[in-house]
Design a protein around this motif. Structure first.
Motif, PDB file in Angstrom:
ATOM      1  N   ARG A 118     -47.550  56.704  48.893  1.00 35.26           N
ATOM      2  CA  ARG A 118     -46.496  56.689  50.050  1.00 35.26           C
ATOM      3  C   ARG A 118     -47.148  55.648  50.972  1.00 35.26           C
ATOM      4  NH1 ARG A 118     -48.081  62.519  52.045  1.00 35.26           N
ATOM      5  NH2 ARG A 118     -49.660  61.869  50.532  1.00 35.26           N
ATOM      6  N   ASP A 148     -38.585  66.174  49.520  1.00 34.43           N
ATOM      7  CA  ASP A 148     -38.323  64.868  49.943  1.00 34.43           C
ATOM      8  C   ASP A 148     -37.259  64.156  49.562  1.00 34.43           C
ATOM      9  OD1 ASP A 148     -39.127  62.868  51.646  1.00 34.43           O
ATOM     10  OD2 ASP A 148     -41.097  62.263  50.407  1.00 34.43           O
ATOM     11  N   TYR A 160     -41.611  55.514  48.963  1.00 33.39           N
ATOM     12  CA  TYR A 160     -42.666  56.410  49.677  1.00 33.39           C
ATOM     13  C   TYR A 160     -42.449  57.983  49.601  1.00 33.39           C
ATOM     14  CZ  TYR A 160     -43.019  51.685  51.760  1.00 33.39           C
ATOM     15  OH  TYR A 160     -43.016  50.392  51.856  1.00 33.39           O
ATOM     16  N   ALA A 161     -41.682  58.497  48.493  1.00 30.82           N
ATOM     17  CA  ALA A 161     -41.523  59.761  48.293  1.00 30.82           C
ATOM     18  C   ALA A 161     -42.681  60.684  48.083  1.00 30.82           C
ATOM     19  CB  ALA A 161     -40.391  59.929  47.276  1.00 30.82           C
ATOM     20  N   TYR A 200     -39.551  66.131  54.207  1.00 35.15           N
ATOM     21  CA  TYR A 200     -40.549  65.132  54.615  1.00 35.15           C
ATOM     22  C   TYR A 200     -39.681  63.896  54.900  1.00 35.15           C
ATOM     23  CZ  TYR A 200     -45.375  63.778  53.615  1.00 35.15           C
ATOM     24  OH  TYR A 200     -46.569  63.371  53.740  1.00 35.15           O
ATOM     25  N   SER A 201     -40.563  62.862  54.940  1.00 36.92           N
ATOM     26  CA  SER A 201     -40.152  61.665  55.577  1.00 36.92           C
ATOM     27  C   SER A 201     -39.187  60.856  55.084  1.00 36.92           C
ATOM     28  CB  SER A 201     -41.219  60.796  55.968  1.00 36.92           C
ATOM     29  OG  SER A 201     -42.447  61.434  56.610  1.00 36.92           O
ATOM     30  N   SER A 202     -38.840  60.895  53.656  1.00 35.31           N
ATOM     31  CA  SER A 202     -37.853  60.315  53.148  1.00 35.31           C
ATOM     32  C   SER A 202     -36.631  60.993  53.035  1.00 35.31           C
ATOM     33  CB  SER A 202     -38.261  60.062  51.564  1.00 35.31           C
ATOM     34  OG  SER A 202     -39.586  58.885  51.763  1.00 35.31           O
ATOM     35  N   PRO A 227     -37.786  63.033  59.419  1.00 34.81           N
ATOM     36  CA  PRO A 227     -37.288  62.113  58.525  1.00 34.81           C
ATOM     37  C   PRO A 227     -37.374  60.494  59.187  1.00 34.81           C
ATOM     38  CG  PRO A 227     -36.032  64.073  58.174  1.00 34.81           C
ATOM     39  CD  PRO A 227     -36.998  64.123  59.435  1.00 34.81           C
ATOM     40  N   ALA A 228     -37.603  59.333  58.371  1.00 32.39           N
ATOM     41  CA  ALA A 228     -37.339  57.918  58.891  1.00 32.39           C
ATOM     42  C   ALA A 228     -36.140  58.060  59.604  1.00 32.39           C
ATOM     43  CB  ALA A 228     -37.736  57.152  57.770  1.00 32.39           C
ATOM     44  N   ASP A 245     -40.034  52.669  60.231  1.00 35.80           N
ATOM     45  CA  ASP A 245     -40.051  53.157  58.992  1.00 35.80           C
ATOM     46  C   ASP A 245     -41.081  54.233  58.843  1.00 35.80           C
ATOM     47  OD1 ASP A 245     -39.767  53.897  56.211  1.00 35.80           O
ATOM     48  OD2 ASP A 245     -39.528  52.143  55.511  1.00 35.80           O
ATOM     49  N   ARG A 301     -41.735  56.527  57.016  1.00 40.37           N
ATOM     50  CA  ARG A 301     -42.144  56.937  55.622  1.00 40.37           C
ATOM     51  C   ARG A 301     -43.666  56.157  55.354  1.00 40.37           C
ATOM     52  NH1 ARG A 301     -37.501  54.671  52.245  1.00 40.37           N
ATOM     53  NH2 ARG A 301     -37.990  52.885  53.337  1.00 40.37           N
TER      54      ARG A 301
END
Length: 665
Positions: A64, A359, A364-365, A395-397, A422-423, A454, A456
């Protein structure tokens, strides 16, 4: 003189040679390894010979946006001990690495994240690097295999021992050995060998396997898992002390309201608290084990509300007084691990909440569970529900437009929704789409920074480090956000201790997050706490420290305004939990209130307060005995003498000793 000649030859060679992995030509004799992280091919490890006793190495993997990239050279003496070593590149957090070790006659000198030093060199002492490739493990293994007593002394201190060498057969009659080495880490280090050559190193989610054997990696992992389980099962038998009944005499009892009830006798029968009476009345129970609690504090077992559990770290939770945890993202086999903890096949805490992670796609997953579209996401929500999970962590992605439907599906199935933001989304937006909870204090701070960041990537840390100190807790924007948290009943899981290590620690100096316990730890664990956290541009050290202080200010402000916060670590069990509690007190929250967060409040939030979280007649005897009074001095929480769980007693000194950790003095 011969050593100097070898060192000079290595330096001259590497001033002109081509190194694998640096977009130059690859030496023909290179041995290549695949680096697999969370079941994805994430990098490479290459090694090659320079001359008969000199070698080069290249090691990298990605996680990531994080991950090391290192070039390394090593020269050995005739006994295969290191006499010259150079490591350059970046570490996991992308901070620079420049480590040197040389031998000049009988003097060894080094420069590493712990500082510069020298010592008398004995040809039977091994220098073990801070950040580097797996090369050091292979060299250590070669020496251990030839050592008469199966031991190796480290320079300047420490010792490793070869505990077991398992002879195993892989497919097609491939004969290998799996070495079990103790002394480097809290848990044993395992190394796969053919003769004196390393073919693999499997540590949790990170697997390094020679490329011609990559097809056998999962079989190797299964064999290693089985042997690891056997080892841990034997420890459980040795370190578990079953109790039929016990009386803890003349002990001070921490109550659910945060007060201390002085000089009590507490009777435990089986796994249940059956009586609490003033010590003057002297509870007498025939056959009960008598435990003197004079001057000590009896507390309920504590709750770590942010963990990622593994079989080797379970004992650390109990040694630190944590008997219950939430697992906030793991592989789907974690429920089987929970059964092992509950049955005491492996020592570990009670997992009271299972949270499934999801995710989105991209570089970046989070490799634990990434999806490609909304339909897959909804299917994963259903799959976690079918397994009995109580919570979903986004998650972030995850794409922002997927969030409403995934939240709706989760809550229709009775599951809470939490996670990273999330981003390209703000925390306020996530809350308005139905989030119940937010992980990590930085995710709150990002709400006040542009949504074009970003998150992520490691920008989710560095942007907060650079700008967090300017957050105005009296601004309308901030006050409106806190009101939103309160109105929507949002739970906040701050994990401020991990940001202390990131934002404040300085390369070459002990991290303030771990400095109280570093000298108690095995070699590799100690060295990991000199790396300095996030890279800190010159002149910004104070700014980063102020950003962390502002995190503590927000934690206190949320507590004061009635927003629920819970203590969790997302890191080293036990020790980091103690630091999390200390930081809450440093922020200004009274110690008694912090201890309530750690016990009864967390039990209520996780829905288990009927049986756990306080010391009351009829409740389960999840108990810890603390040498001191953490209400008066929160750091006394580090002085857990024993933990009681499920009718069994576990002595902290024994648990720590099994992991090579010295007990508190």
């Amino acid at each position: 003189m011969r050593n100097l000649i070898v060192i000079s030859a290595v330096i001259l060679f590497f001033s002109s040679c081509d190194q694998p992995g640096t977009n130059k030509s690859v030496e023909a004799d290179t041995t290549r390894y695949d680096v697999v992280f969370r079941e994805n091919l994430a990098g490479v490890y290459n090694k090659w010979m320079i001359d008969q006793k000199s070698y080069g190495y290249y090691y990298t993997f990605t996680d990531r946006g994080r991950g090391p990239e290192l070039n390394e050279t090593i020269a050995l003496n005739d006994e295969n001990f290191i006499i010259a070593q150079t490591i350059e590149g970046v570490n996991y957090l992308k901070d620079s690495v420049d480590e040197q070790f040389t031998v000049d006659g009988t003097t060894a000198s080094w420069s590493n994240p712990g500082g510069a030093g020298d010592a008398d060199f004995k040809s039977t002492q091994l220098y073990f690097r801070y950040d580097g490739s797996p090369a050091a493990y292979e060299i250590l293994a070669k020496i251990l295999l030839s050592a008469e007593d199966n031991k190796v002394l480290f320079l300047p201190d420490g010792e490793a021992e070869l505990m077991e060498s398992y002879s195993l057969t892989l497919e097609d009659g491939i004969e290998v050995n799996l070495l079990m080495i103790k002394g480097l880490d809290m848990n044993p280090s395992y190394l796969w060998m053919q003769g004196d050559k390393m073919i693999g190193r499997i540590t949790g989610n990170l697997h390094v396997v020679r490329d011609d054997l990559s097809g056998l990696r999962l079989k190797m992992k299964a064999l290693q898992d089985s042997l690891e389980d056997d080892y841990l099962a034997s420890l459980a038998k040795t370190l578990t002390h079953p109790l039929k009944s016990a009386v803890i005499q003349n002990v001070n009892v921490f109550k659910a309201d945060g007060s201390i009830l002085q000089n009590q006798d507490v009777l435990v029968e089986g796994s249940t608290i059956s009586d609490i009476s003033p010590a003057s009345q002297q509870i007498i129970a025939e056959g009960a084990e008598v435990i003197d609690g004079t001057g000590k504090t009896l507390m309920p077992g504590m709750f770590d509300m942010h963990t990622h559990n593994s079989k080797f770290r379970g004992a650390l939770h109990l040694a630190g007084g944590v008997t219950s945890v939430r697992d906030l993202a793991n592989n789907k086999q974690v429920m089987a691990l929970s059964d092992q903890f509950n049955d005491n096949e492996i020592i570990g805490p009670r997992i009271v909440t299972f949270c499934g992670i999801i995710d989105g796609p991209g570089p970046y997953a989070n490799q634990r569970n990434a999806i490609d579209n909304l339909e897959e996401g909804l299917a994963e929500v259903q799959a976690y529900s079918d397994l009995g999970y109580q919570q979903i962590k986004l998650y972030s992605s995850i794409k922002p437009e997927w969030v409403p439907e995934m939240v709706k599906k989760s809550q229709e199935l009775g599951m809470r929704v939490s996670g990273h933001i999330p981003a390209y989304m703000t925390a306020s937006q996530a809350i308005n789409h139905g989030y119940n909870e937010i992980q990590h204090m930085n995710m709150l701070f990002l709400n006040f920074l542009p949504d074009t960041i970003d998150t992520r990537t490691p920008l989710r840390f560095t942007m907060v480090a650079n700008h967090g100190a300017s957050l105005d807790l009296n601004s309308k924007e901030y006050l409106d956000f806190v009101e939103l948290l309160k109105t929507k009943d949002i739970l906040v899981d701050p994990t401020v201790s991990i940001f202390e290590n990131m934002f404040i620690s300085t390369k070459g100096e002990p991290s303030p997050t771990y400095e109280m316990i570093m000298e108690r730890l095995p070699l590799i664990n100690q060295r990991g706490f000199y790396s300095g956290g996030l890279p800190k541009p010159e002149g910004k050290e104070e700014l980063f420290a102020e950003a962390h202080q502002r995190m503590l200010d927000v934690a206190k402000d949320l507590f004061d305004k009635g927003v629920d916060i819970v203590p969790g670590t997302d890191g080293l069990p036990g020790f980091l939990y103690h630091r999390e509690l200390e930081l809450y007190v440093k922020a200004g929250i009274p110690a008694a209130e912090v201890l309530k967060l750690a016990t009864i409040k967390s039990a209520e939030i996780t829905g288990v307060a009927e049986n756990y979280g306080s010391i009351e007649i009829g409740k389960q005897a999840d108990l810890i005995l603390v040498d001191g009074n953490p209400v008066d001095n929160i750091s006394d929480i580090r002085r857990v003498e024993w933990t009681m769980k499920g009718g069994n007693l576990f002595y902290a000194e024994e648990l720590y000793g099994s992991m090579g950790i010295r007990h508190f003095e």
